[in-house]
Design a protein around this motif. Structure first.
Motif, PDB file in Angstrom:
ATOM      1  N   HIS A 160      30.694  44.462  36.186  1.00  0.00           N
ATOM      2  CA  HIS A 160      30.642  45.834  36.837  1.00  0.00           C
ATOM      3  C   HIS A 160      31.890  46.686  36.818  1.00  0.00           C
ATOM      4  O   HIS A 160      32.689  46.740  37.828  1.00  0.00           O
ATOM      5  N   PRO A 161      31.939  47.224  35.723  1.00  0.00           N
ATOM      6  CA  PRO A 161      33.409  48.088  35.488  1.00  0.00           C
ATOM      7  C   PRO A 161      33.198  49.125  36.659  1.00  0.00           C
ATOM      8  O   PRO A 161      32.432  49.755  37.101  1.00  0.00           O
ATOM      9  N   GLY A 162      34.755  49.367  37.211  1.00  0.00           N
ATOM     10  CA  GLY A 162      34.611  50.481  38.314  1.00  0.00           C
ATOM     11  C   GLY A 162      34.547  49.789  39.650  1.00  0.00           C
ATOM     12  O   GLY A 162      34.948  50.538  40.834  1.00  0.00           O
ATOM     13  N   HIS A 175      37.847  36.867  54.047  1.00  0.00           N
ATOM     14  CA  HIS A 175      36.837  37.808  53.752  1.00  0.00           C
ATOM     15  C   HIS A 175      37.180  38.844  52.752  1.00  0.00           C
ATOM     16  O   HIS A 175      38.274  39.392  52.477  1.00  0.00           O
ATOM     17  N   ILE A 176      36.321  38.993  51.828  1.00  0.00           N
ATOM     18  CA  ILE A 176      36.254  40.156  50.745  1.00  0.00           C
ATOM     19  C   ILE A 176      35.280  41.259  50.744  1.00  0.00           C
ATOM     20  O   ILE A 176      34.190  41.090  51.370  1.00  0.00           O
ATOM     21  N   ALA A 177      35.658  42.337  50.270  1.00  0.00           N
ATOM     22  CA  ALA A 177      34.784  43.565  50.373  1.00  0.00           C
ATOM     23  C   ALA A 177      34.804  43.991  48.792  1.00  0.00           C
ATOM     24  O   ALA A 177      35.541  43.537  48.042  1.00  0.00           O
ATOM     25  N   LEU A 178      33.940  44.863  48.452  1.00  0.00           N
ATOM     26  CA  LEU A 178      33.684  45.492  47.082  1.00  0.00           C
ATOM     27  C   LEU A 178      33.653  46.862  47.032  1.00  0.00           C
ATOM     28  O   LEU A 178      33.172  47.541  47.899  1.00  0.00           O
ATOM     29  N   TYR A 179      34.486  47.398  46.277  1.00  0.00           N
ATOM     30  CA  TYR A 179      34.964  48.992  46.427  1.00  0.00           C
ATOM     31  C   TYR A 179      34.709  49.747  44.908  1.00  0.00           C
ATOM     32  O   TYR A 179      35.299  49.155  44.189  1.00  0.00           O
ATOM     33  N   CYS A 180      33.752  50.686  44.860  1.00  0.00           N
ATOM     34  CA  CYS A 180      33.794  51.365  43.874  1.00  0.00           C
ATOM     35  C   CYS A 180      34.366  52.671  44.105  1.00  0.00           C
ATOM     36  O   CYS A 180      33.910  53.711  45.069  1.00  0.00           O
ATOM     37  N   GLU A 181      35.604  52.979  43.584  1.00  0.00           N
ATOM     38  CA  GLU A 181      36.436  54.039  43.823  1.00  0.00           C
ATOM     39  C   GLU A 181      35.905  55.523  43.490  1.00  0.00           C
ATOM     40  O   GLU A 181      36.164  56.451  43.969  1.00  0.00           O
TER      41      GLU A 181
END
Length: 326
Positions: A160-162, A175-181
């Protein structure tokens, strides 16, 4: 043009926990689907996932990977089942691995840590069975699952580029989160929830040699760091979409300070243990929800200690807290 609408889907499944239903997210990428969290190991959650796949006309074999935001069973419970059915890899933060894999040496240390911590903070002996009930809950709602790879802050999400991994400790230390700038969008797990505050759970360090983590302090630092990012909205694992993350973060920080001030006021009456304080703060639920109320209380005592408003005193192996000016 935003890439989010064409690749992101949300599925809500029930849980047997007070937090209510959980949103699990699906990202369609270069090599198939990525499932972000799985829901608990229940027939209702698995049926929901199967119906979702039927609606979107794909099967287990099209799931490339499972990303777990953290180890709690409402997020990770079905990971082993789905990985077995699909052949998908399981990815998580390295600190979540011993929980998800149910490493026996770590789990023994985990239980030993809580027995000692609860005793020294005034929890009555008859309530120490909470530690064993935690293991029973894990066994009921999650199967041990092998973690194929780990994700760290700044990593690109495979396929998933980006999309980037953002380390967001506090609710748990892994804990981790996922972010699309590009879209200013974060899949925030339990890091931030619109309707309720995320509890900063007390956890043991990964090894016996390390000091006890102080999760509320870690969480506050993380909240400030995330508030500085250009995040426009968050999709949490529970509750509604967050359209003003910075405003909600400021509210959470303010409420934490208010609770700390209330605890300091209670200590004006004299020294108290963390357990005694939790009974005063949460008189209706402190017995039923002891791990949660204890974590909440001890976390705020850590905050008061850091700001030198309270101090610890130890007598006969029991820790009590008193106002610094006493």
């Amino acid at each position: 043009m935003s890439i989010i609408p064409s690749i992101l889907e949300c599925l809500t499944v029930p849980t047997p926990f007070n937090v209510g239903p959980i949103h699990i997210f699906w990202l369609k990428g270069e090599d198939g689907w990525t499932l972000v969290d799985t829901g608990p190991k229940t027939s209702d959650a698995l049926s929901g996932i199967e119906r979702f796949m039927q609606t979107h006309k794909f099967g287990f074999e099209d799931i490339a990977r499972i990303v777990l935001t953290h180890q709690h069973v409402d997020h990770s419970g079905l990971a082993a089942v789905i990985a077995e059915k699909s052949g998908a890899s399981i990815l998580a933060h390295e600190g979540a691995v011993p929980y998800i894999e149910r490493d026996s040496a770590f789990m023994n240390w985990h239980h030993e840590f809580f027995h000692r911590l609860y005793r020294e903070n005034g929890v009555p002996e008859e309530m120490l069975s909470t530690v064993e009930r935690f293991q029973e809950m894990m066994d009921m709602y999650a199967d041990p699952a092998f973690v194929h790879g780990t994700l760290a802050d700044g990593d690109e999400l495979p396929g998933h580029p980006g999309w980037k991994v953002v380390y967001t400790p506090g609710h748990t230390q892994n804990h981790i989160a996922l972010y699309c700038e590009e879209d200013g969008l974060m899949l925030s797990g339990d890091f931030l929830i619109q309707e309720i505050s995320s509890n900063a759970f007390i956890e043991p360090a990964l090894t016996r040699e390390e000091e006890r983590p102080k999760p509320l302090l870690v969480y506050r630092d993380t909240l400030c760091r995330i508030a500085s990012m250009p995040i426009q909205r968050m999709l949490s694992a529970h509750g509604s979409e967050i359209n003003d993350p910075k405003g909600l973060i400021q509210l959470r920080l303010q409420r934490q300070e208010e609770r700390a001030t209330r605890i300091a006021a209670l200590l004006e009456e004299g020294p108290l243990t963390a357990f005694e304080l939790s009974a005063r703060l949460f008189p209706k639920v402190y017995k039923k929800e002891m791990p949660l109320t204890f974590s909440e209380t001890l976390g705020h005592l850590d905050l008061l200690e850091r700001t030198e408003r309270v101090q610890r005193i130890v007598c006969d192996g029991i820790v009590r807290y008193q106002c610094q000016n006493k």
